[in-house]
Design a protein around this motif. Sequence first.
Motif, PDB file in Angstrom:
ATOM      1  N   ALA A 190       0.825  -1.207   0.000  1.00 30.76           N
ATOM      2  CA  ALA A 190       0.000   0.000   0.000  1.00 30.76           C
ATOM      3  C   ALA A 190       0.858   1.256   0.000  1.00 30.76           C
ATOM      4  O   ALA A 190       0.549   2.237  -0.695  1.00 30.76           O
ATOM      5  CB  ALA A 190      -0.940  -0.010   1.200  1.00 30.76           C
ATOM      6  N   LEU A 191       1.954   1.250   0.767  1.00 32.69           N
ATOM      7  CA  LEU A 191       2.856   2.407   0.774  1.00 32.69           C
ATOM      8  C   LEU A 191       3.479   2.624  -0.604  1.00 32.69           C
ATOM      9  O   LEU A 191       3.633   3.765  -1.055  1.00 32.69           O
ATOM     10  CB  LEU A 191       3.950   2.207   1.823  1.00 32.69           C
ATOM     11  CG  LEU A 191       3.513   2.330   3.287  1.00 32.69           C
ATOM     12  CD1 LEU A 191       4.630   1.855   4.210  1.00 32.69           C
ATOM     13  CD2 LEU A 191       3.117   3.764   3.624  1.00 32.69           C
TER      14      LEU A 191
ATOM     15  N   LEU B 187      -3.782   0.865   3.169  1.00 31.73           N
ATOM     16  CA  LEU B 187      -4.512   0.538   1.950  1.00 31.73           C
ATOM     17  C   LEU B 187      -5.591   1.584   1.657  1.00 31.73           C
ATOM     18  O   LEU B 187      -5.803   1.961   0.488  1.00 31.73           O
ATOM     19  CB  LEU B 187      -5.130  -0.858   2.060  1.00 31.73           C
ATOM     20  CG  LEU B 187      -5.826  -1.374   0.794  1.00 31.73           C
ATOM     21  CD1 LEU B 187      -4.919  -1.301  -0.426  1.00 31.73           C
ATOM     22  CD2 LEU B 187      -6.322  -2.809   1.001  1.00 31.73           C
ATOM     23  N   ILE B 188      -6.263   2.091   2.682  1.00 31.40           N
ATOM     24  CA  ILE B 188      -7.224   3.177   2.449  1.00 31.40           C
ATOM     25  C   ILE B 188      -6.500   4.395   1.880  1.00 31.40           C
ATOM     26  O   ILE B 188      -6.985   5.048   0.937  1.00 31.40           O
ATOM     27  CB  ILE B 188      -7.967   3.551   3.739  1.00 31.40           C
ATOM     28  CG1 ILE B 188      -8.829   2.384   4.232  1.00 31.40           C
ATOM     29  CG2 ILE B 188      -8.858   4.782   3.510  1.00 31.40           C
ATOM     30  CD1 ILE B 188      -9.468   2.626   5.586  1.00 31.40           C
ATOM     31  N   ALA B 189      -5.333   4.729   2.425  1.00 35.09           N
ATOM     32  CA  ALA B 189      -4.564   5.862   1.907  1.00 35.09           C
ATOM     33  C   ALA B 189      -4.193   5.649   0.443  1.00 35.09           C
ATOM     34  O   ALA B 189      -4.251   6.580  -0.376  1.00 35.09           O
ATOM     35  CB  ALA B 189      -3.307   6.079   2.750  1.00 35.09           C
TER      36      ALA B 189
ATOM     37  N   LEU C  89     -13.796   3.154  -4.141  1.00 30.62           N
ATOM     38  CA  LEU C  89     -14.403   3.908  -3.049  1.00 30.62           C
ATOM     39  C   LEU C  89     -15.174   2.963  -2.126  1.00 30.62           C
ATOM     40  O   LEU C  89     -15.084   3.077  -0.893  1.00 30.62           O
ATOM     41  CB  LEU C  89     -15.333   4.993  -3.597  1.00 30.62           C
ATOM     42  CG  LEU C  89     -16.051   5.834  -2.530  1.00 30.62           C
ATOM     43  CD1 LEU C  89     -15.044   6.575  -1.648  1.00 30.62           C
ATOM     44  CD2 LEU C  89     -17.012   6.824  -3.173  1.00 30.62           C
ATOM     45  N   GLU C  90     -15.920   2.032  -2.695  1.00 27.41           N
ATOM     46  CA  GLU C  90     -16.639   1.053  -1.882  1.00 27.41           C
ATOM     47  C   GLU C  90     -15.667   0.243  -1.027  1.00 27.41           C
ATOM     48  O   GLU C  90     -15.954  -0.070   0.141  1.00 27.41           O
ATOM     49  CB  GLU C  90     -17.449   0.122  -2.781  1.00 27.41           C
ATOM     50  CG  GLU C  90     -18.617   0.791  -3.486  1.00 27.41           C
ATOM     51  CD  GLU C  90     -19.252  -0.111  -4.528  1.00 27.41           C
ATOM     52  OE1 GLU C  90     -18.805  -1.286  -4.624  1.00 27.41           O
ATOM     53  OE2 GLU C  90     -20.158   0.341  -5.241  1.00 27.41           O
ATOM     54  N   TRP C  91     -14.527  -0.091  -1.610  1.00 20.53           N
ATOM     55  CA  TRP C  91     -13.517  -0.867  -0.884  1.00 20.53           C
ATOM     56  C   TRP C  91     -12.953  -0.056   0.281  1.00 20.53           C
ATOM     57  O   TRP C  91     -12.812  -0.564   1.396  1.00 20.53           O
ATOM     58  CB  TRP C  91     -12.417  -1.267  -1.861  1.00 20.53           C
ATOM     59  CG  TRP C  91     -11.455  -2.296  -1.360  1.00 20.53           C
ATOM     60  CD1 TRP C  91     -11.541  -3.037  -0.212  1.00 20.53           C
ATOM     61  CD2 TRP C  91     -10.259  -2.708  -2.006  1.00 20.53           C
ATOM     62  NE1 TRP C  91     -10.459  -3.887  -0.108  1.00 20.53           N
ATOM     63  CE2 TRP C  91      -9.662  -3.711  -1.188  1.00 20.53           C
ATOM     64  CE3 TRP C  91      -9.623  -2.343  -3.187  1.00 20.53           C
ATOM     65  CZ2 TRP C  91      -8.457  -4.333  -1.536  1.00 20.53           C
ATOM     66  CZ3 TRP C  91      -8.432  -2.962  -3.527  1.00 20.53           C
ATOM     67  CH2 TRP C  91      -7.862  -3.948  -2.706  1.00 20.53           C
ATOM     68  N   ALA C  92     -12.658   1.220   0.032  1.00 21.48           N
ATOM     69  CA  ALA C  92     -12.147   2.071   1.104  1.00 21.48           C
ATOM     70  C   ALA C  92     -13.158   2.176   2.246  1.00 21.48           C
ATOM     71  O   ALA C  92     -12.786   2.125   3.431  1.00 21.48           O
ATOM     72  CB  ALA C  92     -11.809   3.460   0.550  1.00 21.48           C
TER      73      ALA C  92
ATOM     74  N   VAL D 133      -6.833   9.225   7.139  1.00 24.97           N
ATOM     75  CA  VAL D 133      -7.730   8.683   6.113  1.00 24.97           C
ATOM     76  C   VAL D 133      -9.186   8.748   6.552  1.00 24.97           C
ATOM     77  O   VAL D 133     -10.077   8.934   5.703  1.00 24.97           O
ATOM     78  CB  VAL D 133      -7.335   7.241   5.738  1.00 24.97           C
ATOM     79  CG1 VAL D 133      -5.923   7.222   5.155  1.00 24.97           C
ATOM     80  CG2 VAL D 133      -7.449   6.267   6.898  1.00 24.97           C
ATOM     81  N   LEU D 134      -9.464   8.609   7.851  1.00 21.88           N
ATOM     82  CA  LEU D 134     -10.854   8.695   8.291  1.00 21.88           C
ATOM     83  C   LEU D 134     -11.393  10.107   8.113  1.00 21.88           C
ATOM     84  O   LEU D 134     -12.572  10.291   7.783  1.00 21.88           O
ATOM     85  CB  LEU D 134     -10.972   8.250   9.746  1.00 21.88           C
ATOM     86  CG  LEU D 134     -10.826   6.740   9.987  1.00 21.88           C
ATOM     87  CD1 LEU D 134     -10.804   6.435  11.462  1.00 21.88           C
ATOM     88  CD2 LEU D 134     -11.954   5.966   9.294  1.00 21.88           C
TER      89      LEU D 134
END
Length: 695
Positions: free
Chosen positions: A434-435, A494-496, A511-514, A565-566
């Motif tokens: 993810a990074l 992973l969200i980032a 977007l749904e995955w995030a 990210v939130l």
Amino acid sequence: MSRAQDRSVSLANRLASAASPYLQQHATNPVAWWPWCPEALALARRLDRPILLSIGYSACHWCHVMAHESFADPETAALMNRLFINIKVDREERPDLDKVYQTAHQLLARRPGGWPLTVFLTPDDLVPFFAGTYFPPEPRYGLPSFKQLLVGVELAYREQGRDIREQNRHLLAALASLEPRGGSALPDESLLDSAVEQLALSFDPVYGGFGGAPRFPHSQDLGLLLRRHAQLLSKGRPDPRLLHMARFSLQRMIGSGLFDQIGGGFYRYAVDERWLIPHFEKMLYDNGPLLGLCADLYAITGEAPFREAALATADWVRHEMQSPEGGYYATLDADTEGQEGGLYLWDRAEVRDCLDADAYRVFAAVYGLDRPPNFKGRWHLALARRPEEVAADLGLGIHEVQGLLAAARAKLLAVRARRPRPHCDDKVLTAWNALMIQGMAHAGRLLERFELLDSAERALEFIRRTLWRDGRLIAVWREGVSGPPGYLDDHVNLIAALLEMLQVRWSASDLEWAIALAEVMIAEFQDPERGGFWLTGPLHETLIHHHKPLADESLPAGNGVAAQVLQRLGHLVGEVRYLEAAERTLKLAAESMQRLPEAHASLLIALAEWQEPPEQLVIRAEGDGLGSWQRAAQKGFQPDRLVFAIPADVPNLPGALATIRPGDGPLIYRCRGTRCLPPVASLNELEATGGEIRR
């Protein structure tokens, strides 16, 4: 073979079936290694033997040294097998175990830990009663021999049981006391200034970087400085020191031995203050953030070395660290056939034979081959002189010198490609991938290099296809074998990465995955009483300590990235629960941030974005105009702006995005936090409203 010998071999081969390359490296040791598993722990309890826990990773030079000196030695192995139950752990697969026992080491030894980590545990409660790192085969460096240590520790376990139990009780209490208790207020903006001042005090004005040797890149600190620089500049309070510290530090790293001058990519750290000699392992988690920072500094300064370093790093990752299936490998070893840095070192005659006289004269002057060797009688390449200086001395044009250097590097890379390769740990770690996805996507967008964006897309799809199953994230994969459930770091990074990719191209499924990942975080990792997030969730093993990562280490702190990210996702889709979780995380971390602000760059970035949320632009348009508007809105270094280009025909957007509707022509919606302006129909109108919106 005798029955005893046969039993010894079968015991030693317990690691042979492990997915981890690090564990496999120890499968043929005469030590009766176990992986960390219920069977090994039960055996230790049944036999009343202390556990010798050894934690390391496959690219670690000193792990290899201790393995060769001690674990491969039959006499040492026989002692280990007689006195202990011996367990090997790959710290990259089990960051939860590594964090708990590294922290315990620091409390017991009163100094920082490292790898290999050597910990002795009481078998019934798994609490460490002695801990260290590397131990030599003979007494030296002020350390006992490893065999002396083994005998002494086992004797202490037998004869000092009451004292050990009392020490264990105090250690558990000390571990519990480290956890933040939470607070009711958020720090103000002055905390950001305090962090900057602390970084300025530790900044090296001669060689760049922070603190003394060994010297690490500190990518989170560099990112904080760049963001604070941009923030103050936008408020009319510029502080040139911030850009200078980040620019000069990264400039020195790029020109130094920390950077692979021939093949691209950054090594893990330098052993000296001049960044000349590194520990030669290359880690994916370093190179992702540093790739993004190089692109940022090119966007700010327009200076070519930052762009060149970004592209060289990205090319190395794409060509050597990306699997055919798409995922990124974890690390390259520091050693080649037992020689530290063997792939990267050069003899003067070897370089001279590769190049013609003109190219060698320039190359030798720039990279220091006209000076004494700098590493074990050979040369590890670093910029000894600036190409402009060499061009002036030799009466050559700078473009001619740069051309000669580029051609020379290409020839040496071709020669190097025929050498034996260092071991590659080819497991795929979700957080580290993810990074790198984030770094690749960010650099690809800023540098307008589509091959980087394609690489990031392939890696993201690999994670979706392989490591996301039935609404659950998996932390590790190798050769079809999956590892433990995803940790906090896997989810937040992973969200980032998804939010960065959404700024490259819109994807409703991303977007749904995030959102799905955020829901798992809140349901399974959040502390409902005090706020913040645990490193582990209910699917993980219960250990002697439940940890909330607040301070940045080799990876950005999980709670810092979670708060970032939130907030961003919460504002994008209008989900108040995400914003509340981020606020509670910042309140939980307030005391820790105030005590040592410079150690909490990721949380401080989240704090800055809480105080003044980034501007979010959503563009609704059709056809080619959508991409051109997006590129224009994203141009340059804009950490305070997120741009999402959503085709006009995309239906059923979630949450607050459902109110951002297309019009008869292109529309740009501009929001900051919970406040939005009416949509505008051109970029000129957008800029005209630039100063009117506040939270």
